[in-house]
Scaffold this motif. Structure first.
Motif, short mmCIF file in Angstrom:
data_model
loop_
_atom_site.label_atom_id
_atom_site.label_comp_id
_atom_site.label_asym_id
_atom_site.label_seq_id
_atom_site.Cartn_x
_atom_site.Cartn_y
_atom_site.Cartn_z
N ASN A 269 76.00 97.86 8.57
CA ASN A 269 76.47 98.29 9.88
C ASN A 269 78.00 98.34 9.99
O ASN A 269 78.56 99.24 10.61
CB ASN A 269 75.91 97.38 10.98
N ASP A 270 78.67 97.37 9.36
CA ASP A 270 80.13 97.32 9.50
C ASP A 270 80.83 98.40 8.68
O ASP A 270 82.05 98.60 8.82
CB ASP A 270 80.65 95.94 9.09
N LEU A 271 80.06 99.13 7.84
CA LEU A 271 80.65 100.20 7.03
C LEU A 271 80.24 101.59 7.49
O LEU A 271 80.73 102.59 6.95
CB LEU A 271 80.24 100.03 5.56
N GLN A 272 79.36 101.67 8.48
CA GLN A 272 78.79 102.96 8.88
C GLN A 272 79.85 104.02 9.16
O GLN A 272 79.74 105.16 8.75
CB GLN A 272 77.92 102.77 10.14
N HIS A 274 83.15 103.88 8.31
CA HIS A 274 84.26 103.96 7.36
C HIS A 274 84.33 105.37 6.81
O HIS A 274 83.31 105.97 6.50
CB HIS A 274 84.09 102.94 6.24
N THR A 311 77.38 97.48 0.77
CA THR A 311 77.91 96.45 1.66
C THR A 311 79.39 96.21 1.34
O THR A 311 79.93 96.71 0.35
CB THR A 311 77.14 95.11 1.48
N SER A 312 80.04 95.41 2.20
CA SER A 312 81.46 95.12 2.00
C SER A 312 81.63 94.19 0.81
O SER A 312 80.78 93.36 0.50
CB SER A 312 82.01 94.42 3.24
#
Length: 312
Positions: A269-272, A274, A311-312
């Motif tokens: 989710n935190d990279l969607q 980017h 993922t990160s």
């Protein structure tokens, strides 16, 4: 399972996925349902076509506006209108029995699985190349009409000013002007890239012309097109195993990779959102591909039995 019960399930899925809040899990479950039985996909196609016809009919009916909640703004699908919810199943079944769903057309459905590419030769010398994970209808009568339901395809069209080729999507209608163009449907978004000639976007409304070396983006939420430059040589690069991006979100990259390799690729989710600009060469060696992607996208790639996760 009876045909009526299967149509009920398809209707529930159609309503569920038409909600902008539909999650990744919803889409994954829907895909599993589709693949469980070929009859499920056929039932869903019938529901989707009935929805298009019913929504068009209600939009032009005098009572349509009265059926909407006063607090609702903008276009509302038939199944979101309180006055029609109790009648939804009856209306859909009635429409499914109607021969007027596609008046004057004899539509044939073509599909590809993720990782599969398919070529369609049309009787006028035109052709369509389908990327993986695509659903496309072609009119068998004239071969001058196609409906791209989902996925991606490149159209190489012999121009005929008296009988232009038309590609319909649920976002817009596209009309060729002597063209080689790529159409991509992903989620709520539509992207049209032109390699040769030109395409006319919604010819009866905005009538925006997209010429060679241009890319158009629009969505269901905002059909106002945004046009940008693109390299004609990169249009439909997926046929050569090349995926090209200009400031694109990683969520879009993941969809394209899934379509190309035949395995699901998901992004944390935190990279969607980017952004990525560059070219990805799709390697047959999946481990090599994702090892290179780790450096290219600045992510960590892990593989399970069912998917690749970034993922990160």
């Amino acid at each position: 399972m009876t045909a009526e019960a299967r149509l009920d399930e398809a209707l529930i899925w159609h309503i569920r996925l038409s909600d902008q809040g539909a999650s990744t899990d919803d889409w994954a479950a829907f895909t599993e349902w589709l693949e469980a039985d070929v009859a499920n996909a056929d039932a869903y196609d019938r529901i989707a076509m009935a929805d298009d016809q019913l929504s068009h009919t209600l939009a032009h009916a005098p009572m349509a506006n009265l059926a909407q909640n006063d607090n609702e703004h903008g276009p509302v699908r038939w199944f979101q209108r309180r006055a029609f919810q109790a009648l939804a199943a009856i209306l859909v079944i009635a429409l499914l029995a109607s021969p007027m769903l596609w008046p004057g057309r004899d539509l044939n459905l073509y599909t590809t699985k993720p990782g599969e590419v398919r070529e369609i030769a049309l009787n006028d010398g035109s052709s369509i190349s389908m990327n993986g994970g695509t659903r496309l209808y072609v009119d068998n009568k004239s071969h001058r009409f196609a409906k791209l339901e989902s996925g991606e395809a490149v159209f190489t069209i012999r121009h005929d000013a008296s009988n232009p080729f038309v590609v319909e999507t649920d976002v817009a209608i596209l009309q060729d002007v002597g063209t080689v163009f790529n159409v991509r449907r992903a989620g709520e978004n539509l992207e049209v890239s032109v390699a040769k000639g030109a395409v006319r976007y919604n010819p009866d409304n905005e009538a925006v012309t997209v010429s060679s070396g241009k890319k158009l983006r629009a969505s269901k939420a905002n059909s106002v097109p945004v046009i940008s430059a693109t390299d004609p040589q990169t249009v439909a690069g997926w046929r050569r195993g090349q995926l090209s991006y200009q400031d694109s979100p990683l969520s879009e990259v993941a969809v394209d990779l899934s379509r190309a390799i035949g395995e699901e690729v998901v992004v944390a989710n935190d990279l969607q959102e980017h952004r990525f600009t560059g070219v990805i060469q799709v390697e047959k060696d999946r481990k090599l591909l994702f090892r290179r992607l780790e450096g290219l996208l600045s992510v960590r790639a892990t593989h399970t039995a069912s998917r690749w996760q970034l993922t990160s």
